[in-house]
Design a protein around this motif. Sequence first.
Motif, mmCIF file in Angstrom:
data_model
loop_
_atom_site.group_PDB
_atom_site.id
_atom_site.type_symbol
_atom_site.label_atom_id
_atom_site.label_comp_id
_atom_site.label_asym_id
_atom_site.label_seq_id
_atom_site.Cartn_x
_atom_site.Cartn_y
_atom_site.Cartn_z
ATOM 1 N N ASP A 289 21.180 26.326 21.668
ATOM 2 C CA ASP A 289 21.506 27.665 20.760
ATOM 3 C C ASP A 289 23.503 27.151 20.942
ATOM 4 N N ASN A 290 24.022 26.485 21.582
ATOM 5 C CA ASN A 290 25.510 26.668 21.623
ATOM 6 C C ASN A 290 25.571 27.138 22.851
ATOM 7 N N ASN A 291 24.591 27.933 23.518
ATOM 8 C CA ASN A 291 24.758 28.338 25.052
ATOM 9 C C ASN A 291 25.356 27.132 26.168
ATOM 10 N N LEU A 292 25.900 27.416 27.020
ATOM 11 C CA LEU A 292 26.265 26.535 28.196
ATOM 12 C C LEU A 292 24.960 26.585 28.913
ATOM 13 N N LEU A 293 24.740 25.523 29.946
ATOM 14 C CA LEU A 293 23.507 25.019 30.052
ATOM 15 C C LEU A 293 24.045 24.914 31.548
ATOM 16 N N ASN A 294 23.393 25.088 32.709
ATOM 17 C CA ASN A 294 23.691 24.507 34.112
ATOM 18 C C ASN A 294 24.214 22.588 34.345
ATOM 19 N N ASP A 295 25.477 23.128 34.570
ATOM 20 C CA ASP A 295 26.472 21.452 35.483
ATOM 21 C C ASP A 295 26.747 21.536 36.263
ATOM 22 N N GLU A 296 28.087 20.327 36.393
ATOM 23 C CA GLU A 296 28.605 20.202 37.484
ATOM 24 C C GLU A 296 29.699 20.293 37.121
ATOM 25 N N ILE A 297 30.548 20.919 38.456
ATOM 26 C CA ILE A 297 32.576 21.405 38.100
ATOM 27 C C ILE A 297 32.712 20.500 37.548
ATOM 28 N N ILE A 298 33.558 20.452 36.026
ATOM 29 C CA ILE A 298 33.770 19.495 35.179
ATOM 30 C C ILE A 298 35.677 19.182 35.710
#
Length: 351
Positions: A211-220
């Motif tokens: 849905d183009n929302n951000l998912l959990n991720d590490e710091i980029i």
Amino acid sequence: MLTAGLSAAVTVPLVSCDSVIYDDEGDCTVTYRIKFNYDMNLKWANAFPNEVKSVHLCAFNPDGNLVWEQREKGSQLADDNYSMVMELPAGDYHLIAWCGLENDSERPESFTIPETTINSFKREDLFCTLNRKNDDIHSAYSDERLHSLFHGSLDVTLPSDDDGGDYTYTMHLTKNTNHIRIILQQLSGEDLDVNDFVFRIEDENGVMGHDNNLLNDEIIQYRTWNTLSGEAGIGKNDYTDARGRAGIVYVKGAIADLTVARLMESHRDDMILTITNAKEGYTVAQVPLIHYALLSKNYYEEAYGHQMSDQEFLDREDEYVLTFFLDRDLKWLKTSILIHSWRVVLNDYDV
């Protein structure tokens, strides 16, 4: 019924396919097509032919299962009349497109989606991930000029038509990549060497869901893919030209270019731009980038006569130029900043 915001052009034969006469007139083919429109920009104009290099379109049934997909790329997308034929039976579908995954370029591809399999792949698994690098200091970073990435989704009801017909639907796209240019100028008029500074932007925004929302991720950690020392003009009250007029001194400023993934209003406190002194390590400037990007929203609203939510502005704008003015100690003067060509006074702004 067609979903709100959906446009469809329908061509209906004049003679029924059940008619004997129709045998000599044509066939009963029903064709479903989809056009792509990238007008989520500050020109409010369709830039799809100029900016989008590839399309990956997936169709999911009401149970969320992948039932069809198609990939297309190349010069055909640059045709103003381009559309993709959807070889699907009549029915209800949720369409998702990720555009810009494949680019004919010497640069590596910037984003990937999981491998898909018809009838055994679920809609929620169609997320898109930034291709990142790793080192011993920072677990994830990107120092690439990212290829432009676009996302779109649409609910459609493809009608059955015994007489045949041609149905065209339009999907609107949102751009998920942003070019950030940082310019440093010293108010004293002295030249700056870009090699004296380190620029980075950090956020957890490297995975975008179906849905183009951000998912959990590490710091980029986004790093520069281009730096240079450029010349710019700066007004000086104590400077006069040969005719005794107050003039402009041209000085060298430090310029850095970075590309980041999607800017989200919900991450306004999370995406941090940091500029440090390369030799001594102290912080020259550190700001919440999305907060500052939004400071120019009202200028655009007045210039174009469109009111926008914060997220709509972040989705429409994909290039940001921020100019910081440094004192003699090479530290940012926290009183003003140029965002694009507009000076924003920060006397009452909490930084």
